[in-house]
Design a protein around this motif. Structure first.
Motif, PDB file in Angstrom:
ATOM      1  N   VAL A   1      11.434 -25.410 -30.539  1.00  0.00           N
ATOM      2  CA  VAL A   1      12.596 -25.206 -28.919  1.00  0.00           C
ATOM      3  C   VAL A   1      12.068 -24.382 -28.057  1.00  0.00           C
ATOM      4  N   ASN A   2      12.054 -24.645 -26.870  1.00  0.00           N
ATOM      5  CA  ASN A   2      11.227 -24.381 -25.316  1.00  0.00           C
ATOM      6  C   ASN A   2      12.610 -23.944 -24.149  1.00  0.00           C
ATOM      7  N   VAL A   3      12.918 -22.627 -23.716  1.00  0.00           N
ATOM      8  CA  VAL A   3      13.030 -22.519 -22.701  1.00  0.00           C
ATOM      9  C   VAL A   3      12.046 -21.917 -21.021  1.00  0.00           C
ATOM     10  N   SER A   4      12.648 -22.009 -20.628  1.00  0.00           N
ATOM     11  CA  SER A   4      11.507 -21.596 -18.840  1.00  0.00           C
ATOM     12  C   SER A   4      11.976 -22.206 -18.282  1.00  0.00           C
ATOM     13  N   ALA A   5      11.777 -20.735 -17.014  1.00  0.00           N
ATOM     14  CA  ALA A   5      12.405 -20.804 -15.382  1.00  0.00           C
ATOM     15  C   ALA A   5      10.605 -20.750 -14.898  1.00  0.00           C
ATOM     16  N   VAL A   6      10.384 -21.657 -13.908  1.00  0.00           N
ATOM     17  CA  VAL A   6       9.459 -21.790 -13.742  1.00  0.00           C
ATOM     18  C   VAL A   6       9.864 -22.679 -12.637  1.00  0.00           C
ATOM     19  N   HIS A   7       8.781 -21.939 -10.834  1.00  0.00           N
ATOM     20  CA  HIS A   7       8.966 -21.954  -9.539  1.00  0.00           C
ATOM     21  C   HIS A   7       7.561 -23.432  -8.936  1.00  0.00           C
ATOM     22  N   GLY A   8       7.162 -23.472  -7.776  1.00  0.00           N
ATOM     23  CA  GLY A   8       6.285 -23.714  -7.640  1.00  0.00           C
ATOM     24  C   GLY A   8       6.537 -25.089  -6.289  1.00  0.00           C
ATOM     25  N   THR A   9       5.472 -26.164  -5.780  1.00  0.00           N
ATOM     26  CA  THR A   9       5.499 -27.122  -5.144  1.00  0.00           C
ATOM     27  C   THR A   9       5.814 -28.219  -6.036  1.00  0.00           C
ATOM     28  N   LEU A  10       6.011 -29.281  -5.098  1.00  0.00           N
ATOM     29  CA  LEU A  10       6.109 -30.623  -5.864  1.00  0.00           C
ATOM     30  C   LEU A  10       5.450 -31.429  -4.928  1.00  0.00           C
TER      31      LEU A  10
ATOM     32  N   ARG B   1       9.293 -27.030  -2.683  1.00  0.00           N
ATOM     33  CA  ARG B   1       9.747 -26.095  -2.761  1.00  0.00           C
ATOM     34  C   ARG B   1      10.410 -26.137  -4.023  1.00  0.00           C
ATOM     35  N   PHE B   2      10.836 -26.094  -5.072  1.00  0.00           N
ATOM     36  CA  PHE B   2      11.460 -26.559  -6.489  1.00  0.00           C
ATOM     37  C   PHE B   2      11.465 -25.285  -6.981  1.00  0.00           C
ATOM     38  N   TRP B   3      12.610 -25.636  -8.106  1.00  0.00           N
ATOM     39  CA  TRP B   3      12.906 -23.944  -9.837  1.00  0.00           C
ATOM     40  C   TRP B   3      13.069 -24.518  -9.881  1.00  0.00           C
ATOM     41  N   ALA B   4      12.886 -24.447 -11.560  1.00  0.00           N
ATOM     42  CA  ALA B   4      13.981 -25.790 -12.210  1.00  0.00           C
ATOM     43  C   ALA B   4      13.659 -24.714 -13.977  1.00  0.00           C
ATOM     44  N   SER B   5      14.743 -25.506 -14.124  1.00  0.00           N
ATOM     45  CA  SER B   5      15.162 -24.206 -15.876  1.00  0.00           C
ATOM     46  C   SER B   5      15.390 -24.973 -16.499  1.00  0.00           C
ATOM     47  N   GLY B   6      15.330 -24.306 -17.959  1.00  0.00           N
ATOM     48  CA  GLY B   6      15.898 -25.598 -19.144  1.00  0.00           C
ATOM     49  C   GLY B   6      15.506 -25.515 -20.669  1.00  0.00           C
ATOM     50  N   ILE B   7      16.595 -25.941 -21.409  1.00  0.00           N
ATOM     51  CA  ILE B   7      15.260 -25.943 -22.656  1.00  0.00           C
ATOM     52  C   ILE B   7      15.419 -27.138 -22.996  1.00  0.00           C
TER      53      ILE B   7
ATOM     54  N   THR C   1       2.657 -30.764 -12.754  1.00  0.00           N
ATOM     55  CA  THR C   1       2.738 -29.823 -12.713  1.00  0.00           C
ATOM     56  C   THR C   1       2.372 -28.449 -12.654  1.00  0.00           C
ATOM     57  N   GLY C   2       1.380 -28.777 -13.967  1.00  0.00           N
ATOM     58  CA  GLY C   2       0.657 -27.350 -14.462  1.00  0.00           C
ATOM     59  C   GLY C   2       1.815 -26.413 -15.568  1.00  0.00           C
TER      60      GLY C   2
END
Length: 293
Positions: free
Chosen positions: A78-87, A108-114, A275-276
């Protein structure tokens, strides 16, 4: 420059983390109930994850939670993250090709999820996948996610109960959502080179932006909150069902199909690796054991 969308990003990321906590607590509770009296139940192992930019800059991260070797769960993450960067140009082009609005111009982007995948100990207990997420670029935002059931030995009553719970969650927001997103899941979770679905379906949606962020976020929360009522009773019902060696072989072969899908077709796997993001977290979905004939 102040980001006017920052409060919504914070709310979404905090909710994904809260959902993670609830699911981990429920799964550890099921393991505890299944563990022999006097034995210590197995718990999730936790590891922070980080996303690093091309110049080594910090681009966010999350928490990887994995339970291995349980009585109920052979492996569940069960993973969660909030990341940002450049597409990358490739990622921007892929999103534009599927009709995502507002992608062109600013990468630029921002993404978060489970993201959750559970591979069960007992072949009679169904594997399951669930994720919900929010994605933002300067020109657009959207939600996506869903959940699908992956039994190697299907019980029609389990399939029906799983789908009924998802239908009720969808109907509370829009009666058109369940049939639309059920059909989308059937198309998305399909293995073309095997000419078959990877499981018995569920719901899947992406690029959800009705123009009403609050309504779309509420629906995404409803999908996440429906997961435990849809899945946990099935796991509890089946984890102690007597199983044969033939059942185990059926399970391992089915897991091979699951691995093929996730490595070849899954959009989230491709995006995470491209996206690394932390590779161990991205590949958490792979089963601990699988078999190919």
């Amino acid at each position: 420059m102040t980001d006017p969308f920052a409060p919504r990003k914070t709310r979404a990321a905090e909710w994904f983390r809260t959902l993670r906590d609830r699911i981990v607590t429920a799964f550890e509770g099921l393991e505890a109930r299944a563990t022999a009296e006097g034995a210590a139940p197995i718990r999730f192992e936790l590891r922070p994850t980080r996303r690093t930019g091309p110049d080594g800059e910090d681009q966010g991260g999350g928490l990887m939670s994995v339970l291995r070797g349980g009585r109920v769960f052979e492996k569940v993450g069960v993973n969660v993250s909030a990341v940002h960067g450049t597409l990358s140009p490739e990622a921007s082009r892929a999103m534009a090709e599927r009709g995502v609005p507002g992608i062109a111009g600013d990468p630029r982007f921002w993404a978060s999820g489970i993201s959750l995948v559970a591979h069960m100990r007992n072949p009679h207990a169904p594997a399951v996948h669930m994720n919900t997420r929010m994605f933002w670029t300067p020109g657009a935002w959207w939600f996506g996610g869903g959940t699908d059931l992956n039994p190697c030995i299907e019980y029609p009553e389990d399939t029906a109960a799983f789908h009924d719970t998802l239908r009720l969650a969808c109907d509370a927001h829009d009666p058109a959502y369940y049939p639309r997103f059920r059909d989308w899941a059937d198309r998305y979770f399909y293995i073309p080179h095997r000419h078959r679905a990877r499981g018995v379906g569920g719901i899947f949606y992406d690029d959800l932006n009705t123009g009403d962020w609050e309504a779309d976020f509420a629906f995404t929360r409803a999908v996440g909150e429906a997961f435990l009522p849809a899945f946990l009773p099935l796991a509890e019902r089946r984890f102690a069902t007597p199983a044969t060696e033939a059942d185990r072989e059926t399970q391992l072969i089915h897991r091979g199909l699951y691995a093929e899908y996730n490595l070849v077709y899954d959009r989230g796997t491709k995006f995470g690796l491209a996206t690394g993001h932390d590779a161990e977290a991205v590949l958490m979905s792979l089963p601990p054991l699988a078999m190919w004939r």
